[in-house]
Scaffold this motif. Structure first.
Motif, PDB file in Angstrom:
ATOM      1  N   ILE A 158      42.438  37.379  43.255  1.00 20.58           N
ATOM      2  CA  ILE A 158      42.856  38.703  42.777  1.00 20.58           C
ATOM      3  C   ILE A 158      43.218  38.641  41.297  1.00 20.58           C
ATOM      4  O   ILE A 158      42.873  39.527  40.514  1.00 20.58           O
ATOM      5  CB  ILE A 158      44.048  39.224  43.604  1.00 20.58           C
ATOM      6  CG1 ILE A 158      43.617  39.473  45.060  1.00 20.58           C
ATOM      7  CG2 ILE A 158      44.609  40.512  42.998  1.00 20.58           C
ATOM      8  CD1 ILE A 158      44.759  39.827  45.992  1.00 20.58           C
ATOM      9  N   THR A 159      43.900  37.563  40.905  1.00 20.74           N
ATOM     10  CA  THR A 159      44.283  37.398  39.503  1.00 20.74           C
ATOM     11  C   THR A 159      43.060  37.227  38.615  1.00 20.74           C
ATOM     12  O   THR A 159      43.027  37.712  37.476  1.00 20.74           O
ATOM     13  CB  THR A 159      45.225  36.186  39.339  1.00 20.74           C
ATOM     14  OG1 THR A 159      46.334  36.324  40.229  1.00 20.74           O
ATOM     15  CG2 THR A 159      45.748  36.100  37.909  1.00 20.74           C
ATOM     16  N   LEU A 160      42.040  36.526  39.127  1.00 15.66           N
ATOM     17  CA  LEU A 160      40.806  36.351  38.368  1.00 15.66           C
ATOM     18  C   LEU A 160      40.149  37.703  38.098  1.00 15.66           C
ATOM     19  O   LEU A 160      39.660  37.955  36.992  1.00 15.66           O
ATOM     20  CB  LEU A 160      39.838  35.448  39.139  1.00 15.66           C
ATOM     21  CG  LEU A 160      38.452  35.250  38.507  1.00 15.66           C
ATOM     22  CD1 LEU A 160      38.579  34.641  37.117  1.00 15.66           C
ATOM     23  CD2 LEU A 160      37.583  34.375  39.405  1.00 15.66           C
ATOM     24  N   ILE A 161      40.169  38.582  39.092  1.00 10.45           N
ATOM     25  CA  ILE A 161      39.608  39.922  38.900  1.00 10.45           C
ATOM     26  C   ILE A 161      40.401  40.671  37.832  1.00 10.45           C
ATOM     27  O   ILE A 161      39.837  41.386  36.991  1.00 10.45           O
ATOM     28  CB  ILE A 161      39.608  40.708  40.225  1.00 10.45           C
ATOM     29  CG1 ILE A 161      38.714  40.009  41.256  1.00 10.45           C
ATOM     30  CG2 ILE A 161      39.125  42.142  40.007  1.00 10.45           C
ATOM     31  CD1 ILE A 161      38.787  40.616  42.648  1.00 10.45           C
ATOM     32  N   SER A 162      41.721  40.484  37.834  1.00 10.16           N
ATOM     33  CA  SER A 162      42.552  41.154  36.828  1.00 10.16           C
ATOM     34  C   SER A 162      42.224  40.667  35.422  1.00 10.16           C
ATOM     35  O   SER A 162      42.378  41.410  34.446  1.00 10.16           O
ATOM     36  CB  SER A 162      44.042  40.937  37.119  1.00 10.16           C
ATOM     37  OG  SER A 162      44.494  39.671  36.692  1.00 10.16           O
TER      38      SER A 162
END
Length: 296
Positions: A158-162
């Motif tokens: 999820i953080t990578l998408i952010s």
């Protein structure tokens, strides 16, 4: 020698990176007493109020009118920037519930590589240093986040998408602040982020908040220092910095996040994790240094 505007921009962005890195600690603490969307909504609303007061003093001092400080293009650009900010900050906030602030900081920092790569699609030049940095950072992220069973932590994903949202944010911010007033843009983006986050929070999380002392302190710090001050510093600094240069300095938030995680939450990495962080950081540095040598 660096010119004075560039030096000022570098100092402001370094301060911003320090604040952003320490903000991960407040984000982590607040998740004990509220959901991610309501936390984002409250702190950006607080930041918007502080920015409004600053903006009113700014308008009075310079004897400007509202139409002068908020032309239509500033409003449109600020709204678009606010939507991207909302996506980036809330995905990061959700992700931090399932990973460490050290991982979150370093993975978020991948936008330093994504900025020049995405820039290719808007005809921004890149070079071999950028690609080498991208490869090193990707390998490093893999060592940091992928388990022995070849799976990736949900929070890391999820953080990578952010990180993609943050890359677009840096690029668009760089475009806007060279054309419109950075304080006005900062106010609009923060107000938009607060509004959307609260609207999402009401049906999904409700308004169930426990205002414990640590949570109140986290809201005050992340709302006033992180939102009102650091996001404004970022936009002011980007008036005198190209997006790729801004990204490398701002990405140092990962280092400060790791320091805060070690000092206050006793987080630690495996040997493989340290190698991964090292490769990611090396990729960030190489991408910028190589580019600077080509452009200076």
């Amino acid at each position: 020698m660096l010119k004075k505007p560039a030096t000022r921009a570098n100092i402001l962005m370094l301060i911003t990176a320090m604040i952003w890195g320490s903000t991960f600690l407040g984000q982590n603490i607040a998740m004990n007493d509220m959901g991610p969307f309501i936390f984002s909504g409250i702190r950006f609303l607080l930041g918007s109020i502080v920015l409004l007061l600053i903006l009113l003093l700014y308008i009075k001092q310079r004897k400007l009118t509202l139409s002068q400080i908020f032309p239509q293009k500033t409003i449109i650009g600020g709204i678009l920037l606010g939507i991207i900010l909302t996506l980036g900050i809330n995905l990061q906030q959700i992700g931090i519930q399932y990973t460490t602030i050290t991982n979150s900081g370093f993975i978020t920092g991948l936008y330093v590589i994504l900025v020049p790569i995405i820039g290719l699609f808007v005809k921004q030049k890149t070079n071999k240093g950028t690609w080498l940095g991208a490869i090193l950072a990707t390998i490093g992220m893999g060592l940091l986040t992928i388990t022995n069973h070849l799976t990736i932590n949900l929070g890391d994903l999820i953080t990578l998408i952010s990180a993609f949202a943050w890359a677009f944010h840096v690029l668009l911010a760089g475009f806007l602040v060279t054309r419109y007033d950075p304080i006005a843009v900062a106010f609009i983006q923060c107000l938009v982020c607060a509004s959307i986050s609260i609207l999402i929070a009401i049906p999904t999380e409700g308004l169930n908040i426990h205002f414990t002392t640590p949570t109140v302190l986290a809201i005050l710090f992340t709302g006033i220092i992180s939102v009102a001050i650091s996001f404004t510093l970022q936009l002011i600094a980007q008036q005198d910095a190209v997006p790729s240069h801004a990204a490398i300095i701002l990405s140092l938030e990962a280092v400060f996040a790791a320091i805060c995680g070690a000092l206050f939450l006793h987080e630690s990495l495996t040997a493989r994790g340290y190698v991964g962080c090292g490769l990611m950081f090396a990729g960030m540095i190489i991408a910028q240094i190589w580019q600077d040598k080509k452009t200076e």
